[in-house]
Design a protein around this motif. Structure first.
Motif, PDB file in Angstrom:
ATOM      1  N   HIS A   1       0.997  -1.023  -0.465  1.00  0.00           N
ATOM      2  CA  HIS A   1      -0.057   0.415  -0.118  1.00  0.00           C
ATOM      3  C   HIS A   1       0.749   1.083   0.184  1.00  0.00           C
ATOM      4  CE1 HIS A   1       0.834  -0.897   4.279  1.00  0.00           C
ATOM      5  NE2 HIS A   1       0.788   0.271   4.653  1.00  0.00           N
ATOM      6  N   ALA A   2       1.890   1.544   0.286  1.00  0.00           N
ATOM      7  CA  ALA A   2       2.588   2.194  -0.439  1.00  0.00           C
ATOM      8  C   ALA A   2       3.327   2.517  -1.549  1.00  0.00           C
ATOM      9  CB  ALA A   2       4.375   1.548   0.724  1.00  0.00           C
ATOM     10  N   GLU A   3       2.339   2.006  -2.595  1.00  0.00           N
ATOM     11  CA  GLU A   3       2.684   2.182  -3.818  1.00  0.00           C
ATOM     12  C   GLU A   3       2.335   3.952  -4.326  1.00  0.00           C
ATOM     13  OE1 GLU A   3       1.010  -0.683  -5.951  1.00  0.00           O
ATOM     14  OE2 GLU A   3       2.475  -2.053  -5.973  1.00  0.00           O
ATOM     15  N   THR A   4       1.062   4.071  -3.587  1.00  0.00           N
ATOM     16  CA  THR A   4       0.453   5.291  -3.432  1.00  0.00           C
ATOM     17  C   THR A   4       1.373   6.257  -3.758  1.00  0.00           C
ATOM     18  OG1 THR A   4      -0.380   5.675  -1.942  1.00  0.00           O
ATOM     19  CG2 THR A   4      -1.575   4.825  -3.632  1.00  0.00           C
ATOM     20  N   HIS A   5       1.983   7.710  -4.192  1.00  0.00           N
ATOM     21  CA  HIS A   5       2.650   9.329  -3.452  1.00  0.00           C
ATOM     22  C   HIS A   5       2.263   9.166  -2.756  1.00  0.00           C
ATOM     23  CE1 HIS A   5       5.390  11.899  -4.656  1.00  0.00           C
ATOM     24  NE2 HIS A   5       4.288  13.345  -3.936  1.00  0.00           N
ATOM     25  N   ALA A   6       1.009   9.706  -2.071  1.00  0.00           N
ATOM     26  CA  ALA A   6       0.297  10.164  -1.634  1.00  0.00           C
ATOM     27  C   ALA A   6       0.898   9.644   0.236  1.00  0.00           C
ATOM     28  CB  ALA A   6      -1.187  10.405  -0.878  1.00  0.00           C
ATOM     29  N   PHE A   7       1.165   8.440   0.123  1.00  0.00           N
ATOM     30  CA  PHE A   7       1.309   7.285   1.832  1.00  0.00           C
ATOM     31  C   PHE A   7       3.070   7.232   1.850  1.00  0.00           C
ATOM     32  CE2 PHE A   7       3.022   3.315   3.697  1.00  0.00           C
ATOM     33  CZ  PHE A   7       1.779   3.933   4.523  1.00  0.00           C
ATOM     34  N   SER A   8       3.904   7.159   0.276  1.00  0.00           N
ATOM     35  CA  SER A   8       5.061   7.257   0.606  1.00  0.00           C
ATOM     36  C   SER A   8       5.619   8.501   0.773  1.00  0.00           C
ATOM     37  CB  SER A   8       5.769   7.083  -0.958  1.00  0.00           C
ATOM     38  OG  SER A   8       5.427   7.945  -1.962  1.00  0.00           O
ATOM     39  N   SER A   9       4.316   9.594   0.571  1.00  0.00           N
ATOM     40  CA  SER A   9       5.776  10.996   0.981  1.00  0.00           C
ATOM     41  C   SER A   9       4.941  11.720   2.603  1.00  0.00           C
ATOM     42  CB  SER A   9       5.421  11.519  -0.063  1.00  0.00           C
ATOM     43  OG  SER A   9       3.367  12.710  -0.495  1.00  0.00           O
ATOM     44  N   SER A  10       3.750  11.028   2.569  1.00  0.00           N
ATOM     45  CA  SER A  10       3.562  11.014   3.995  1.00  0.00           C
ATOM     46  C   SER A  10       4.696  10.923   5.569  1.00  0.00           C
ATOM     47  CB  SER A  10       2.277  10.554   4.409  1.00  0.00           C
ATOM     48  OG  SER A  10       2.200   9.413   4.073  1.00  0.00           O
ATOM     49  N   ARG A  11       4.835  11.121   6.093  1.00  0.00           N
ATOM     50  CA  ARG A  11       4.944  10.594   7.640  1.00  0.00           C
ATOM     51  C   ARG A  11       4.567   9.216   8.202  1.00  0.00           C
ATOM     52  NH1 ARG A  11       8.080  13.440  11.789  1.00  0.00           N
ATOM     53  NH2 ARG A  11       8.224  11.812  13.452  1.00  0.00           N
ATOM     54  N   ALA A  12       3.107   9.083   7.363  1.00  0.00           N
ATOM     55  CA  ALA A  12       3.185   6.928   7.895  1.00  0.00           C
ATOM     56  C   ALA A  12       4.058   6.646   6.911  1.00  0.00           C
ATOM     57  CB  ALA A  12       1.604   7.442   7.443  1.00  0.00           C
ATOM     58  N   GLY A  13       4.717   7.039   6.210  1.00  0.00           N
ATOM     59  CA  GLY A  13       5.485   5.926   4.854  1.00  0.00           C
ATOM     60  C   GLY A  13       6.343   6.281   5.158  1.00  0.00           C
ATOM     61  N   LYS A  14       7.229   6.865   5.633  1.00  0.00           N
ATOM     62  CA  LYS A  14       9.059   7.019   5.901  1.00  0.00           C
ATOM     63  C   LYS A  14       9.155   5.690   6.992  1.00  0.00           C
ATOM     64  CE  LYS A  14       8.945  10.270   3.087  1.00  0.00           C
ATOM     65  NZ  LYS A  14       8.929  10.333   2.146  1.00  0.00           N
ATOM     66  N   VAL A  15      10.323   5.460   6.506  1.00  0.00           N
ATOM     67  CA  VAL A  15      11.060   4.194   7.195  1.00  0.00           C
ATOM     68  C   VAL A  15      11.665   4.224   8.312  1.00  0.00           C
ATOM     69  CG1 VAL A  15      13.038   2.560   7.311  1.00  0.00           C
ATOM     70  CG2 VAL A  15      11.949   2.832   5.136  1.00  0.00           C
ATOM     71  N   SER A  16      11.442   4.311  10.231  1.00  0.00           N
ATOM     72  CA  SER A  16      11.919   4.732  11.349  1.00  0.00           C
ATOM     73  C   SER A  16      13.143   4.359  11.162  1.00  0.00           C
ATOM     74  CB  SER A  16      10.269   4.086  12.190  1.00  0.00           C
ATOM     75  OG  SER A  16       9.450   4.612  12.293  1.00  0.00           O
ATOM     76  N   VAL A  17      13.639   5.423  11.855  1.00  0.00           N
ATOM     77  CA  VAL A  17      15.855   5.110  12.079  1.00  0.00           C
ATOM     78  C   VAL A  17      15.104   5.266  13.676  1.00  0.00           C
ATOM     79  CG1 VAL A  17      17.244   6.271  11.932  1.00  0.00           C
ATOM     80  CG2 VAL A  17      15.757   6.561  10.251  1.00  0.00           C
ATOM     81  N   ILE A  18      15.914   3.881  13.966  1.00  0.00           N
ATOM     82  CA  ILE A  18      16.006   4.176  15.810  1.00  0.00           C
ATOM     83  C   ILE A  18      17.850   3.971  15.994  1.00  0.00           C
ATOM     84  CG2 ILE A  18      15.810   2.715  17.943  1.00  0.00           C
ATOM     85  CD1 ILE A  18      13.592   3.251  15.990  1.00  0.00           C
ATOM     86  N   PHE A  19      18.346   4.873  16.483  1.00  0.00           N
ATOM     87  CA  PHE A  19      20.110   5.235  17.308  1.00  0.00           C
ATOM     88  C   PHE A  19      19.407   4.945  18.385  1.00  0.00           C
ATOM     89  CE2 PHE A  19      19.166   7.755  13.494  1.00  0.00           C
ATOM     90  CZ  PHE A  19      20.271   8.378  13.180  1.00  0.00           C
TER      91      PHE A  19
END
Length: 324
Positions: free
Chosen positions: A204-222
């Protein structure tokens, strides 16, 4: 004549004696053989029994050592009850960062070898089972990395894990070197661009709206082990930029530091402290003999179908139930 008869009798006696001697020797050999066979069978039987006991003991010993070192599968890992408040807080922060795509920062304070990193690794292992494609983990250690080495390590780990998430096997060039080149500010700008351009690899990340939103981003854990070493007297540029990412980056960023210093906030510069969430998680210790005894029993009892484990658990119960 009498002499001849006497000699004949002596010869007959000697023949009979030799025959009896042969029979006795034969009987002794047979008896010895039977004894050896019986002894061999007995030794072999004892060897098989001993071997089974050895196998069970080795399995029990390996399980117990892994249990004490927190290297069992996540669902089988045990933690003492008196640290559950810190355990639940770490779980909440990581779930909000990975699932709800929120940014957080916190520092865990406890003595060395006191479940700080173990709790973090445990919850990340549980989350990776269901959300493996939704976050990457960057690990740094103040005893190993200088500030510049930490920046290079961030770039290398980030590039490697994003390639794995996106199955990017085509690029043969070392883009991590390009990311880590330049000044520290430039490096972080490149890192932010890479993170911002990386969306979750989901159907479901194929849509541009989802991939460009924060919900579609990869979380980074430091994860910072010995984070206090990065808070030295020299300008704390690395911590400043990372905590600034938590506040202003368009990607969800979570920073979890581990330290043994209760006064860690006093080591942070004013500008760094202003960007830190001020969330300090102190891992509690046992406050009573009852808590300690309960934790002792939890960590030492082994849950497995094994005779050695059964005897071990029985001895632990007998030891702790003895009020003397």
């Amino acid at each position: 004549t009498d002499t001849r008869v006497e000699n004949a009798d002596n010869l007959e006696d000697r023949v009979m004696d030799s025959e009896q001697l042969r029979k006795l020797k034969r009987m002794r050999l047979i008896t010895k053989s039977v004894r050896e066979d019986v002894s061999f069978d007995k030794q072999r039987s004892n060897g098989i029994t001993k071997s089974n006991h050895d196998v069970q003991f080795e399995e029990f010993k390996e399980h117990l050592l892994r249990q004490l070192n927190n290297t069992l599968p996540p669902k089988n890992t045990k933690f003492p009850g008196f640290i559950m408040d810190a355990y639940d807080e770490v779980e909440r922060i990581l779930k909000q960062s990975v699932i709800q795509k929120e940014s957080h920062s916190a520092i865990l304070v406890a003595p060395r070898s006191y479940y700080k990193t173990a709790m973090i690794n445990h919850h990340l292992a549980l989350l990776s089972g269901k959300y493996n494609q939704q976050f990457v983990t960057i690990r740094l250690n103040g005893l190993i990395h200088t500030e510049q080495a930490a920046i290079n390590s961030i770039a290398t780990q980030l590039e490697t894990q994003l390639q794995q998430l996106n199955n990017d096997k085509e690029s043969g060039k070392d883009t991590s070197i390009e990311i880590s080149s330049g000044s520290l500010t430039e490096v972080f700008e490149k890192i932010l661009k890479v993170l911002d351009s990386s969306a979750i690899n989901m159907k479901h990340a194929e849509t541009h709206a989802f991939s460009s939103s924060r919900a579609g981003k990869v979380s980074v854990i430091f994860i910072f082990d010995e984070i206090d070493t990065f808070a030295g007297p020299v300008r704390q540029t690395l911590l400043y930029n990372l905590f600034d990412m938590v506040e202003h980056a368009r990607v969800p960023v979570c920073i979890l530091g581990c330290t043994t210093k209760l006064n860690i906030l006093e080591f942070l510069e004013k500008r760094v402290r202003s960007r830190f969430s001020q969330r300090i998680i102190v891992v509690p210790q046992a406050k009573s003999l009852k808590e300690f005894t309960c934790a002792f029993k939890t960590l030492l009892k082994v849950e497995m179908d094994n005779a050695a484990a059964f005897n071990w658990n029985k001895k632990i119960d007998a030891l702790l139930d003895n009020d003397r």
